[in-house]
Design an enzyme around this catalytic site. Structure first.
Site, PDB file in Angstrom:
ATOM      1  N   ASN A  19      61.186  -3.108  75.136  1.00  0.00           N
ATOM      2  CA  ASN A  19      61.598  -2.726  73.815  1.00  0.00           C
ATOM      3  C   ASN A  19      61.129  -1.417  73.317  1.00  0.00           C
ATOM      4  O   ASN A  19      60.113  -0.826  74.056  1.00  0.00           O
ATOM      5  CB  ASN A  19      61.113  -3.819  72.962  1.00  0.00           C
ATOM      6  CG  ASN A  19      59.584  -4.169  73.174  1.00  0.00           C
ATOM      7  OD1 ASN A  19      58.869  -3.324  72.410  1.00  0.00           O
ATOM      8  ND2 ASN A  19      59.179  -5.227  73.613  1.00  0.00           N
TER       9      ASN A  19
ATOM     10  N   GLU B  12      57.797  -8.413  70.078  1.00  0.00           N
ATOM     11  CA  GLU B  12      56.375  -7.278  70.195  1.00  0.00           C
ATOM     12  C   GLU B  12      56.428  -6.667  68.867  1.00  0.00           C
ATOM     13  O   GLU B  12      55.386  -5.821  68.737  1.00  0.00           O
ATOM     14  CB  GLU B  12      56.913  -6.677  71.434  1.00  0.00           C
ATOM     15  CG  GLU B  12      56.969  -7.179  72.399  1.00  0.00           C
ATOM     16  CD  GLU B  12      55.536  -7.884  73.000  1.00  0.00           C
ATOM     17  OE1 GLU B  12      54.586  -7.285  72.677  1.00  0.00           O
ATOM     18  OE2 GLU B  12      56.026  -8.972  74.029  1.00  0.00           O
TER      19      GLU B  12
END
Length: 82
Positions: free
Chosen positions: A26, A70
């Site tokens: 990510n 996250e």
């Protein structure tokens, strides 16, 4: 938005060079008072501008897909550099 285009280009480049695979990576960037982070389950190889979630610095989900799990880590890093 130019930053979104650049982020997508970076993601595709990383994927094509084997530096990221599947949906295991990510990324995020901060612009003004917003954080843009890849949506949950996105793949760098097929990433599009609309695959980014937009959140406030406080973590309020403003638009886009569900953000990466996250996000709290990214948010903490942006708080440290304020």
């Amino acid at each position: 938005m130019e930053n979104l285009k650049t982020a997508v280009w970076i993601a595709h480049s990383l994927f094509e060079r084997g530096k990221a695979s599947g949906s295991s990576a990510n990324m995020s960037f901060k612009e003004k008072d917003l954080i843009y982070i890849t949506g949950s389950g996105t793949c760098f190889g097929t990433l599009k501008e609309e695959d980014f979630s937009v959140l406030s610095l406080d973590g309020e989900w403003i638009s886009g897909p569900k953000p990466s799990k996250e996000f709290p880590l990214h948010q903490m890093m942006y708080e440290k550099v304020r």
